[in-house]
Design a protein around this motif. Structure first.
Motif, PDB file in Angstrom:
ATOM      1  N   VAL A 136      -7.113  -0.871  -4.280  1.00 31.21           N
ATOM      2  CA  VAL A 136      -8.345  -0.073  -4.238  1.00 31.21           C
ATOM      3  C   VAL A 136      -8.329   0.870  -3.041  1.00 31.21           C
ATOM      4  O   VAL A 136      -8.737   2.032  -3.132  1.00 31.21           O
ATOM      5  CB  VAL A 136      -9.577  -0.999  -4.187  1.00 31.21           C
ATOM      6  CG1 VAL A 136     -10.841  -0.197  -3.878  1.00 31.21           C
ATOM      7  CG2 VAL A 136      -9.725  -1.742  -5.499  1.00 31.21           C
ATOM      8  N   TYR A 137      -7.863   0.385  -1.907  1.00 31.37           N
ATOM      9  CA  TYR A 137      -7.791   1.210  -0.692  1.00 31.37           C
ATOM     10  C   TYR A 137      -6.326   1.590  -0.469  1.00 31.37           C
ATOM     11  O   TYR A 137      -5.833   2.553  -1.024  1.00 31.37           O
ATOM     12  CB  TYR A 137      -8.380   0.441   0.495  1.00 31.37           C
ATOM     13  CG  TYR A 137      -9.869   0.219   0.370  1.00 31.37           C
ATOM     14  CD1 TYR A 137     -10.759   1.235   0.694  1.00 31.37           C
ATOM     15  CD2 TYR A 137     -10.381  -0.981  -0.094  1.00 31.37           C
ATOM     16  CE1 TYR A 137     -12.132   1.059   0.565  1.00 31.37           C
ATOM     17  CE2 TYR A 137     -11.758  -1.167  -0.228  1.00 31.37           C
ATOM     18  CZ  TYR A 137     -12.626  -0.147   0.099  1.00 31.37           C
ATOM     19  OH  TYR A 137     -13.983  -0.322  -0.028  1.00 31.37           O
ATOM     20  N   SER A 138      -5.632   0.838   0.336  1.00 36.01           N
ATOM     21  CA  SER A 138      -4.188   0.918   0.543  1.00 36.01           C
ATOM     22  C   SER A 138      -3.835  -0.268   1.407  1.00 36.01           C
ATOM     23  O   SER A 138      -4.704  -0.802   2.115  1.00 36.01           O
ATOM     24  CB  SER A 138      -3.780   2.229   1.214  1.00 36.01           C
ATOM     25  OG  SER A 138      -4.239   2.255   2.556  1.00 36.01           O
ATOM     26  N   PRO A 139      -2.604  -0.730   1.400  1.00 33.87           N
ATOM     27  CA  PRO A 139      -2.290  -1.943   2.169  1.00 33.87           C
ATOM     28  C   PRO A 139      -2.592  -1.833   3.655  1.00 33.87           C
ATOM     29  O   PRO A 139      -2.938  -2.832   4.284  1.00 33.87           O
ATOM     30  CB  PRO A 139      -0.788  -2.122   1.912  1.00 33.87           C
ATOM     31  CG  PRO A 139      -0.548  -1.452   0.592  1.00 33.87           C
ATOM     32  CD  PRO A 139      -1.475  -0.278   0.576  1.00 33.87           C
ATOM     33  N   ASP A 140      -2.465  -0.645   4.239  1.00 33.17           N
ATOM     34  CA  ASP A 140      -2.691  -0.499   5.675  1.00 33.17           C
ATOM     35  C   ASP A 140      -4.084   0.011   6.015  1.00 33.17           C
ATOM     36  O   ASP A 140      -4.401   0.246   7.181  1.00 33.17           O
ATOM     37  CB  ASP A 140      -1.634   0.439   6.273  1.00 33.17           C
ATOM     38  CG  ASP A 140      -1.658   1.820   5.624  1.00 33.17           C
ATOM     39  OD1 ASP A 140      -2.306   1.961   4.564  1.00 33.17           O
ATOM     40  OD2 ASP A 140      -1.024   2.745   6.169  1.00 33.17           O
ATOM     41  N   HIS A 141      -4.963   0.176   5.015  1.00 35.35           N
ATOM     42  CA  HIS A 141      -6.335   0.628   5.276  1.00 35.35           C
ATOM     43  C   HIS A 141      -7.128  -0.515   5.913  1.00 35.35           C
ATOM     44  O   HIS A 141      -6.912  -1.694   5.586  1.00 35.35           O
ATOM     45  CB  HIS A 141      -6.997   1.052   3.956  1.00 35.35           C
ATOM     46  CG  HIS A 141      -8.297   1.776   4.136  1.00 35.35           C
ATOM     47  ND1 HIS A 141      -9.491   1.129   4.367  1.00 35.35           N
ATOM     48  CD2 HIS A 141      -8.591   3.101   4.119  1.00 35.35           C
ATOM     49  CE1 HIS A 141     -10.455   2.012   4.472  1.00 35.35           C
ATOM     50  NE2 HIS A 141      -9.942   3.225   4.326  1.00 35.35           N
ATOM     51  N   PRO A 142      -8.051  -0.223   6.845  1.00 33.95           N
ATOM     52  CA  PRO A 142      -8.840  -1.303   7.476  1.00 33.95           C
ATOM     53  C   PRO A 142      -9.606  -2.178   6.490  1.00 33.95           C
ATOM     54  O   PRO A 142      -9.903  -3.327   6.796  1.00 33.95           O
ATOM     55  CB  PRO A 142      -9.801  -0.534   8.395  1.00 33.95           C
ATOM     56  CG  PRO A 142      -9.097   0.744   8.697  1.00 33.95           C
ATOM     57  CD  PRO A 142      -8.335   1.089   7.446  1.00 33.95           C
ATOM     58  N   TYR A 143      -9.938  -1.637   5.322  1.00 32.24           N
ATOM     59  CA  TYR A 143     -10.610  -2.426   4.289  1.00 32.24           C
ATOM     60  C   TYR A 143      -9.638  -2.922   3.221  1.00 32.24           C
ATOM     61  O   TYR A 143     -10.070  -3.471   2.196  1.00 32.24           O
ATOM     62  CB  TYR A 143     -11.689  -1.593   3.598  1.00 32.24           C
ATOM     63  CG  TYR A 143     -12.842  -1.166   4.484  1.00 32.24           C
ATOM     64  CD1 TYR A 143     -13.207  -1.880   5.620  1.00 32.24           C
ATOM     65  CD2 TYR A 143     -13.579  -0.017   4.174  1.00 32.24           C
ATOM     66  CE1 TYR A 143     -14.260  -1.474   6.422  1.00 32.24           C
ATOM     67  CE2 TYR A 143     -14.641   0.393   4.961  1.00 32.24           C
ATOM     68  CZ  TYR A 143     -14.978  -0.331   6.086  1.00 32.24           C
ATOM     69  OH  TYR A 143     -16.025   0.065   6.880  1.00 32.24           O
ATOM     70  N   GLY A 144      -8.341  -2.738   3.428  1.00 28.35           N
ATOM     71  CA  GLY A 144      -7.366  -2.997   2.388  1.00 28.35           C
ATOM     72  C   GLY A 144      -6.826  -4.405   2.326  1.00 28.35           C
ATOM     73  O   GLY A 144      -5.806  -4.638   1.678  1.00 28.35           O
ATOM     74  N   HIS A 145      -7.465  -5.350   3.011  1.00 26.68           N
ATOM     75  CA  HIS A 145      -7.049  -6.751   2.906  1.00 26.68           C
ATOM     76  C   HIS A 145      -8.283  -7.618   2.673  1.00 26.68           C
ATOM     77  O   HIS A 145      -9.412  -7.210   2.960  1.00 26.68           O
ATOM     78  CB  HIS A 145      -6.309  -7.206   4.171  1.00 26.68           C
ATOM     79  CG  HIS A 145      -7.115  -7.062   5.426  1.00 26.68           C
ATOM     80  ND1 HIS A 145      -7.061  -5.928   6.226  1.00 26.68           N
ATOM     81  CD2 HIS A 145      -7.999  -7.890   6.033  1.00 26.68           C
ATOM     82  CE1 HIS A 145      -7.877  -6.076   7.259  1.00 26.68           C
ATOM     83  NE2 HIS A 145      -8.462  -7.258   7.156  1.00 26.68           N
ATOM     84  N   VAL A 146      -8.060  -8.820   2.179  1.00 27.71           N
ATOM     85  CA  VAL A 146      -9.172  -9.675   1.797  1.00 27.71           C
ATOM     86  C   VAL A 146      -9.934 -10.134   3.036  1.00 27.71           C
ATOM     87  O   VAL A 146      -9.343 -10.557   4.037  1.00 27.71           O
ATOM     88  CB  VAL A 146      -8.673 -10.879   0.973  1.00 27.71           C
ATOM     89  CG1 VAL A 146      -7.795 -11.798   1.796  1.00 27.71           C
ATOM     90  CG2 VAL A 146      -9.838 -11.646   0.382  1.00 27.71           C
ATOM     91  N   LEU A 147     -11.250  -9.994   3.001  1.00 28.78           N
ATOM     92  CA  LEU A 147     -12.099 -10.419   4.105  1.00 28.78           C
ATOM     93  C   LEU A 147     -12.048 -11.943   4.219  1.00 28.78           C
ATOM     94  O   LEU A 147     -12.269 -12.654   3.262  1.00 28.78           O
ATOM     95  CB  LEU A 147     -13.536  -9.960   3.864  1.00 28.78           C
ATOM     96  CG  LEU A 147     -14.541 -10.260   4.976  1.00 28.78           C
ATOM     97  CD1 LEU A 147     -14.179  -9.499   6.238  1.00 28.78           C
ATOM     98  CD2 LEU A 147     -15.950  -9.881   4.533  1.00 28.78           C
ATOM     99  N   GLY A 148     -11.767 -12.448   5.392  1.00 28.90           N
ATOM    100  CA  GLY A 148     -11.638 -13.887   5.584  1.00 28.90           C
ATOM    101  C   GLY A 148     -10.201 -14.356   5.567  1.00 28.90           C
ATOM    102  O   GLY A 148      -9.899 -15.472   5.979  1.00 28.90           O
ATOM    103  N   GLY A 149      -9.274 -13.481   5.075  1.00 30.43           N
ATOM    104  CA  GLY A 149      -7.871 -13.808   5.133  1.00 30.43           C
ATOM    105  C   GLY A 149      -7.382 -14.669   3.988  1.00 30.43           C
ATOM    106  O   GLY A 149      -8.125 -15.034   3.075  1.00 30.43           O
ATOM    107  N   THR A 150      -6.096 -14.981   4.033  1.00 30.45           N
ATOM    108  CA  THR A 150      -5.463 -15.872   3.063  1.00 30.45           C
ATOM    109  C   THR A 150      -5.009 -17.122   3.798  1.00 30.45           C
ATOM    110  O   THR A 150      -5.034 -17.192   5.033  1.00 30.45           O
ATOM    111  CB  THR A 150      -4.254 -15.190   2.411  1.00 30.45           C
ATOM    112  OG1 THR A 150      -3.252 -14.966   3.416  1.00 30.45           O
ATOM    113  CG2 THR A 150      -4.637 -13.861   1.781  1.00 30.45           C
TER     114      THR A 150
END
Length: 876
Positions: free
Chosen positions: A168-182
């Protein structure tokens, strides 16, 4: 149980009411950079503090995803200078507290009383000092808690959500990873990572605080001067900039989201604090309403989820519709049509006017409850005042079709919506929880000292202004004025399914066919009601029919007159009977499909258990004459109570009630003997253990445990609430000690003339035996006076807070007063319940818990995996 929810739709004038008012306040900045907004509310009994730190997930790298959320946890469990954790300290000084992490901020919230405001502010201030004293075993335990949260929230799909955001964003975008982590990223975090994040971002200059509720402005400012102003200015790490996202259409396949087959549609929105961003958010909410309505009507979609993605700088919304494999194409078509409908509605004058009316009510609603009000006001601590009620209403008044159409063409254009074809995954993800670290020296980590809690509870002020009187025609009237910007009016008629044993759905049909007058003065009153933006519904259960109208306080007179015209002067429109019957059937099916697992389980363990919703349909052979007769017999002033709650003038409202509802016309004003109601046997719990081997990709086991509330406690909701809180604290204690359980909650279910308390949640499968053993010990402690005494003070405070927190919430007040008048209780009943909660004795509560948790009273359900440990929960 709700049988019916019918929205009264009208046209009428498009006149909008004058602006309502909410608590206003003032803002200031301290030399250390902290911003403060204070909005006193003289009618409130409690104080709400909301602290927002600009330290959200946008500031973590993809490799450290979850660092912001983990830091929020550590801020609560770090050791203070006096040796307590912040969690334990808030347990003594606040009535309720919580923390959340978003893409842009970490938020701390607390509810307390004015006398303890300085202490609570001091505790919040401690999080901004740069301290991070943390025992290694506490860090290990809290990491397991965070990992369990990921598993519970993501249901084994954290990796799929991460891939979704990267696309949806990009892998390096500040919003581009799941909130709370894996599980992988959180497991790799160290205590140094977390403490460095806290020290670098939890600073006064990065923080805004809002204070609202029952405190004077001078008192709040004095508390802030003593606790927040002395904080030293500290260097703040620069906030990570969020680049704009070029919204582009496209279609790709994604495997692994919960639900399996389906379709997902993403809408990119402009920045939330821009003019176009606020309009786009309105359109996104309209799309959500449209999607939910279409999904409910279709019956082919088994699950619909709506998530807000990213943060304020580049927000997005995703709609996820799933079902069987053959519905994937249908789901994609359904989502696209909903977007197209809203895009067209943006240019429709009537629909835009209706939207404006709904938005005004929604804006005022945000200022009723202390928690929602504080969350809104923290946004204006910088002095912009754009989040106050007055500015919200002015912005809605300025809403135009042209502006909405322009933004709709940008945001909802087919070329800007991204589609994901969803399919199940063949892999199964684990939770990441590894070695369990049990802390032996804090069996009750959130237990307040009884003397501290008792003092705090004694300081809760008493503000009660409810009054009651009876009109000459027999109508009982209850008035509860407050500072709310809204008014909630309810006409409660003692007529329900039990009054039509041969046709239990007859009351639903009698209410649904009741239409407002089409001409004359009564029709004009209904038109004024609708023009003011009122929300009108009718709800039914076994015993009652409740007609409701809710709107801005400035429209109180129109609410009363319009509701009276609808119910008293309205008539049955039999020409619409076929459509109404079909609508009732569809609503029944939707409610049946939407029923929660807990409620279904609760129904399954009751004997006997029959509700009208689950009976054979009986509407086809109900005559028009029977419908008319039911109304004549039951819709009478002497069988009704009018409840008015919210921000109205009491003297003026008394006169308006008399004018609107005081008539003696037949059958409304005729005296009549209430018909006898049939006896209904009290249901019994079939004590047993059930195992549901539900297919799941989750690495956790679902656990449900429950019991029937004795009939003598049905009139003591405060005591039942205290029992629920003790159970909540007990299961949360397991989570705090082991970090292997998360999401356990205790709910109250009303089914089949019974009230049940149901505990439900999930335990990490790898540590199920240990978690169940801890849960059994926690429940065993509650069967002893010593065990109850150890946790009673900590449970009393949030219960009292919930009872008292709705002082300005018109809907909550109306709901409570409806309960009191139906059961013949005194008007100050809920304040009396708060007193009973405060004065509860450990020995009496322990005796009650022993009865409720006795083996013959409990049922247990294990979902996902059958183990002896889970099935032992209902035994001693």
């Amino acid at each position: 149980m709700v049988l019916l929810a019918i929205v009264l739709v009208g046209c009428g004038s498009t006149r909008l009411p004058r602006a309502a008012r909410g608590p206003e306040g003032s803002w200031r900045s301290f030399a250390n950079g902290l911003r403060l907004y204070v909005a006193p509310d003289p009618s409130a009994e409690l104080v709400r503090v909301h602290m927002r730190v600009r330290a959200g997930g946008r500031n973590e790298t993809r490799a450290q995803a979850g660092l912001a959320h983990f830091s929020e946890h550590v801020a609560f469990v770090r050791t203070l200078a006096d040796g307590r954790t912040m969690l334990a300290a808030l347990g003594e000084e606040a009535l309720a507290y919580e923390g959340t992490t978003g893409a842009d901020s970490v938020d701390f919230m607390a509810t307390t009383v004015a006398a303890h405001l300085p202490t609570v502010l001091g505790l919040f201030a401690s999080a901004l000092e740069g301290s991070c004293r943390l025992r290694p075993e506490v860090f290990a335990r809290e990491r397991n808690v965070v990992l369990s949260e990921i598993e519970t929230r993501m249901r084994g799909s954290a990796g799929a959500y991460d891939r979704l955001l990267a696309s949806v964003y990009s892998p390096d975008h500040p919003y581009g990873h799941v909130l709370g982590g894996t599980a992988e990223t959180v497991s790799a975090l160290t205590a140094k990572d977390v403490c460095d994040y806290l020290r670098g971002r939890f600073t006064p200059g990065n923080t805004s605080i809002a204070i609202t509720g029952g405190v004077t402005e001078a008192g709040a400012l004095a508390a802030a001067e003593a606790t927040l102003k002395p904080l030293a200015r500290r260097t703040t790490l620069p906030e990570v900039a969020v680049p704009a996202v070029a919204a582009a259409g496209g279609r790709e396949t994604l495997a692994g989201l919960p639900g399996g087959w389906g379709s997902a549609l993403v809408l990119h929105l402009p920045p939330a604090d821009s003019a176009d961003g606020r309009l786009a958010a309105i359109l996104a909410e309209a799309v959500e309403r449209e999607v939910r309505e279409v999904v409910a009507a279709s019956g082919r979609i088994s699950s619909l989820e709506v998530h807000r993605l990213g943060g304020s700088a580049a927000p997005a919304v995703i709609f996820i519709a799933t079902g069987e494999a053959e519905v994937r194409a249908f789901a994609e078509e359904l989502l696209a049509e909903a977007v197209a409908h809203v895009r067209g509605d943006a240019a429709d004058k009537q629909k835009v006017e209706a939207l404006r009316r709904r938005l005004r009510i929604a804006a005022a609603t945000r200022f009723e409850r202390l928690d929602a009000r504080a969350e809104r006001l923290v946004e204006v601590a910088d002095g912009s005042r754009r989040g106050t009620l007055a500015t919200d209403l002015r912005a809605i008044d300025g809403l135009t079709r042209a502006a909405l159409t322009r933004v709709a063409k940008q945001v909802l254009a087919p070329g800007r919506t991204r589609v994901f074809a969803l399919e199940p995954s063949t892999t199964r993800a684990g939770s990441g929880v590894t070695a369990v670290t049990r802390l032996t020296d804090d069996a009750h980590p959130v237990t307040a000292r009884p003397d501290v809690a008792a003092k705090l509870l004694s300081e809760i002020p008493a503000n009660r202004r409810t009054s009651s009187f009876t009109l000459a025609n027999g109508l009982t009237v209850v008035l509860a004025p407050s500072s709310s910007p809204l008014v909630d009016v309810r006409l409660v008629i003692r007529a329900g399914a039990v009054d039509a044993p041969e046709h239990p759905l007859l009351p639903a049909l009698a209410a649904a066919l009741l239409a407002p007058p089409k001409q004359g003065p009564h029709a004009r009153e209904v038109a004024k009601l609708m023009a003011g933006g009122a929300e009108t519904d009718v709800f039914l259960n076994l015993d009652l029919t409740i007609f409701k109208a809710r709107g801005l306080a400035s429209e109180a007179e129109h609410l009363l007159r319009g509701l009276a015209a609808w119910v008293i002067a309205g008539g049955h429109d039999y020409s619409e009977r076929a459509a109404i019957v079909d609508k009732i059937y569809r609503q029944m099916d939707q409610q049946r499909d939407a029923e929660t697992t807990r409620r279904t389980i609760a129904r399954g363990v009751l004997d006997p258990c029959v509700e009208p919703l689950f009976l054979d349909r009986t509407l086809d052979d109900v005559s028009d004459a029977a419908i008319a007769a039911f109304r004549r017999q039951h819709f009478r002033a002497g069988r009704a109570t009018l409840v008015v709650a919210g921000g109205f003038d009491e003297a003026a409202t008394r006169a308006e009630v008399e004018a609107a509802f005081g008539g003696r016309q037949a059958p409304w004003g005729e005296r009549a003997t209430p018909p006898a109601r049939p006896d209904r046997p009290a249901p019994r719990v079939r004590s047993k253990v059930m195992h549901l081997a539900t297919p799941t990709t989750s690495a956790q086991v679902g656990v449900v445990l429950g019991f029937l509330v004795p009939s003598e406690l049905r009139g003591e909701p405060g005591t039942v609430a205290l029992v629920r809180q003790l159970l909540e604290d007990a299961v949360d204690g397991v989570r705090q000690r082991l970090g292997v359980t998360y999401g356990f909650s205790v709910t109250r279910e009303e089914v089949c003339d019974a009230e049940m308390v149901v505990i439900g949640g999930e335990i990490d499968a790898a540590h199920l035996d240990q978690g169940i053993a801890e849960l059994r010990q926690a429940l065993a402690r509650l069967r002893t006076t010593e065990g109850v005494a150890a946790g009673l003070a900590a449970a009393q405070r949030p219960v009292a807070a919930r009872i008292l927190a709705g002082a300005a919430d018109s809907a909550a007040i109306a709901e409570r007063l409806t309960y009191t008048v139906v059961h013949g209780l005194p008007l100050d009943y809920y304040r009396g319940e708060a007193r009973e909660v405060v004065l509860a004795r450990p020995d009496a509560i322990a005796e009650l818990m022993t009865r409720l948790l006795a083996p013959g009273s409990l049922f247990a359900v294990c979902i996902g995996q059958s183990t002896q440990s889970c099935e032992s929960l209902s035994s001693p």
